[in-house]
Scaffold this motif. Structure first.
Motif, PDB file in Angstrom:
ATOM      1  N   ASN A 215      66.508 -21.595   0.061  1.00 34.14           N
ATOM      2  CA  ASN A 215      67.735 -22.164  -0.114  1.00 34.14           C
ATOM      3  C   ASN A 215      67.530 -23.613   0.380  1.00 34.14           C
ATOM      4  OD1 ASN A 215      68.961 -19.812  -0.909  1.00 34.14           O
ATOM      5  ND2 ASN A 215      69.025 -18.922   0.906  1.00 34.14           N
ATOM      6  N   MET A 216      66.653 -24.188   0.865  1.00 37.19           N
ATOM      7  CA  MET A 216      66.859 -25.619   1.438  1.00 37.19           C
ATOM      8  C   MET A 216      67.117 -26.451   0.312  1.00 37.19           C
ATOM      9  SD  MET A 216      64.154 -27.769   3.674  1.00 37.19           S
ATOM     10  CE  MET A 216      64.076 -26.589   4.855  1.00 37.19           C
ATOM     11  N   PHE A 217      67.926 -27.587   0.546  1.00 34.19           N
ATOM     12  CA  PHE A 217      68.381 -28.222  -0.615  1.00 34.19           C
ATOM     13  C   PHE A 217      68.512 -29.909  -0.169  1.00 34.19           C
ATOM     14  CE2 PHE A 217      72.167 -30.964  -2.161  1.00 34.19           C
ATOM     15  CZ  PHE A 217      71.816 -31.213  -3.404  1.00 34.19           C
ATOM     16  N   LEU A 218      68.869 -30.250   0.861  1.00 30.11           N
ATOM     17  CA  LEU A 218      69.142 -31.730   1.110  1.00 30.11           C
ATOM     18  C   LEU A 218      67.672 -32.349   1.079  1.00 30.11           C
ATOM     19  CD1 LEU A 218      70.602 -34.204   1.555  1.00 30.11           C
ATOM     20  CD2 LEU A 218      70.711 -33.634   3.995  1.00 30.11           C
ATOM     21  N   TRP A 219      66.679 -31.888   1.971  1.00 28.75           N
ATOM     22  CA  TRP A 219      65.367 -32.501   2.195  1.00 28.75           C
ATOM     23  C   TRP A 219      64.555 -32.355   0.864  1.00 28.75           C
ATOM     24  CZ3 TRP A 219      62.982 -35.909   4.391  1.00 28.75           C
ATOM     25  CH2 TRP A 219      61.626 -36.048   4.604  1.00 28.75           C
ATOM     26  N   PRO A 220      64.235 -31.474   0.335  1.00 27.38           N
ATOM     27  CA  PRO A 220      63.653 -31.583  -1.278  1.00 27.38           C
ATOM     28  C   PRO A 220      64.087 -32.326  -2.042  1.00 27.38           C
ATOM     29  CG  PRO A 220      63.709 -29.322  -0.496  1.00 27.38           C
ATOM     30  CD  PRO A 220      64.743 -30.018   0.536  1.00 27.38           C
ATOM     31  N   LEU A 221      65.554 -32.532  -2.265  1.00 27.44           N
ATOM     32  CA  LEU A 221      66.331 -33.425  -3.068  1.00 27.44           C
ATOM     33  C   LEU A 221      65.868 -35.022  -2.628  1.00 27.44           C
ATOM     34  CD1 LEU A 221      68.458 -34.286  -5.208  1.00 27.44           C
ATOM     35  CD2 LEU A 221      70.179 -34.534  -3.267  1.00 27.44           C
ATOM     36  N   VAL A 222      65.625 -35.287  -1.357  1.00 25.01           N
ATOM     37  CA  VAL A 222      65.306 -36.557  -0.786  1.00 25.01           C
ATOM     38  C   VAL A 222      63.832 -37.046  -0.993  1.00 25.01           C
ATOM     39  CG1 VAL A 222      65.140 -38.226   1.066  1.00 25.01           C
ATOM     40  CG2 VAL A 222      67.154 -36.695   0.543  1.00 25.01           C
ATOM     41  N   VAL A 223      62.986 -35.947  -0.920  1.00 19.86           N
ATOM     42  CA  VAL A 223      61.337 -36.394  -0.963  1.00 19.86           C
ATOM     43  C   VAL A 223      60.603 -35.902  -2.182  1.00 19.86           C
ATOM     44  CG1 VAL A 223      60.823 -34.126   0.128  1.00 19.86           C
ATOM     45  CG2 VAL A 223      59.761 -36.237   0.950  1.00 19.86           C
ATOM     46  N   LEU A 224      61.350 -34.951  -2.930  1.00 20.83           N
ATOM     47  CA  LEU A 224      60.617 -34.678  -4.153  1.00 20.83           C
ATOM     48  C   LEU A 224      61.067 -35.488  -5.260  1.00 20.83           C
ATOM     49  CD1 LEU A 224      60.201 -30.845  -3.510  1.00 20.83           C
ATOM     50  CD2 LEU A 224      58.693 -32.476  -2.951  1.00 20.83           C
ATOM     51  N   ASP A 225      60.269 -35.645  -6.162  1.00 20.02           N
ATOM     52  CA  ASP A 225      60.626 -36.386  -7.763  1.00 20.02           C
ATOM     53  C   ASP A 225      60.851 -34.941  -8.431  1.00 20.02           C
ATOM     54  OD1 ASP A 225      60.391 -38.942  -6.739  1.00 20.02           O
ATOM     55  OD2 ASP A 225      58.280 -39.014  -7.287  1.00 20.02           O
ATOM     56  N   THR A 226      61.160 -35.356  -9.751  1.00 19.26           N
ATOM     57  CA  THR A 226      61.568 -34.518 -10.776  1.00 19.26           C
ATOM     58  C   THR A 226      60.663 -33.085 -11.169  1.00 19.26           C
ATOM     59  OG1 THR A 226      62.773 -35.915 -11.772  1.00 19.26           O
ATOM     60  CG2 THR A 226      62.406 -34.010 -13.054  1.00 19.26           C
TER      61      THR A 226
END
Length: 282
Positions: A215-226
């Protein structure tokens, strides 16, 4: 005696009624997501005032194909990313949290209480405050847009360390001393004595860790590309379009829910037993 039995029956009826109502309150939205994933968008957004459709339709395949045809996100790639990250994270975090919990429960060393208090104190730090420092660290280490960047920062999960420490305290010290007298090394005490007796606790922690990472959202949104987006980030990309395709959104949400159910159902018989295992201490 009759009045006492009647009172107990009323309390039991009220308790079961409350549990049923709470279960329905949680299950109905999930059921509607699954049903809506099989309906066309026109049926989902119908404003005729009629009751929503409660039986599955026949548009799941069409909705899924439309979701896959989206250019801005590869949803099946996001599913694979989430599954891989959650499984690897769960295994790694289980190893680290169980080792740390065993050390805090069964060994005495300098500053033990201070270190443990410091680990628990990190729980009060909002994740939002950690995003920028963690991103700078990952950027310096050239680890941005990698699976490791999502997995490693949370591998030593404080809740997991606390949970395993409480559970490990239930292991009798006499059992460990007996194993030492038989020539077992300290590492053998961990994986041959402690781990087998903590299976229920580790299964319960595995559910917690898997759901946390899934369910993690914020950190993957920041550190990962499409190309490495996880499911929560992919779903937000679907919602962020000018015209939201609710039929595709419901398909994505239904697929996102499925692995959580599978993990919980597979480990449910251990979950309650594991949660309660640390409640009684010798």
């Amino acid at each position: 005696m009759h009045e006492k039995s009647k009172t107990e029956a009323l309390w039991r009826f009220g308790g079961y009624g409350f549990l049923i109502a709470a279960a329905l309150f949680m299950i109905v939205p999930i059921y509607w997501i699954v049903i809506a994933s099989t309906l066309p968008q026109s049926a989902i957004l119908s404003s005729s005032g009629a009751l929503p459709q409660l039986l599955p339709g026949g548009h799941f395949v069409e909705n899924f194909q439309a979701l896959q045809s989206r250019q801005y996100v590869n949803f099946m790639s996001s599913v694979w990313n989430s599954i891989f990250i959650a499984i690897v994270y769960t295994v790694l975090a289980l190893i680290l949290c169980s080792m740390a919990g065993f050390a805090f429960a069964k060994y005495e060393f300098r500053f033990k209480k201070s270190i443990f208090a410091g680990i628990l104190a990190t729980l009060i730090i909002p994740v939002n405050l950690l995003v920028i420092p963690l991103f700078l660290v990952m950027s310096t280490a050239n680890m941005t847009n990698t699976y490791a960047a999502v997995i490693l920062p949370w591998a030593a999960y404080p809740v997991g360390i606390f949970f395993m420490r409480q559970s490990m305290q239930a292991i009798p010290d006499a059992l460990l001393e007996s194993a030492r007298m038989d020539g077992a090394s300290e590492f053998q005490l961990f994986y041959r004595v402690a781990i087998p007796s903590m299976r229920s606790s580790m299964a319960a922690l595995a559910v917690i860790l898997f759901l946390f990472q899934w369910n993690m959202f914020l950190w993957p949104l920041v550190v990962l590309d499409t190309d490495k987006f996880t499911i929560p980030v992919a779903i937000t990309k679907i919602m962020g379009q000018q015209v939201v395709a609710f039929d595709q959104l419901m398909v994505a949400s239904a697929v996102a829910i499925l692995p959580m159910f599978v993990v919980f159902l597979a480990l449910q018989k251990y979950f309650v037993r594991g949660i309660l295992s640390g409640a009684v201490k010798e």
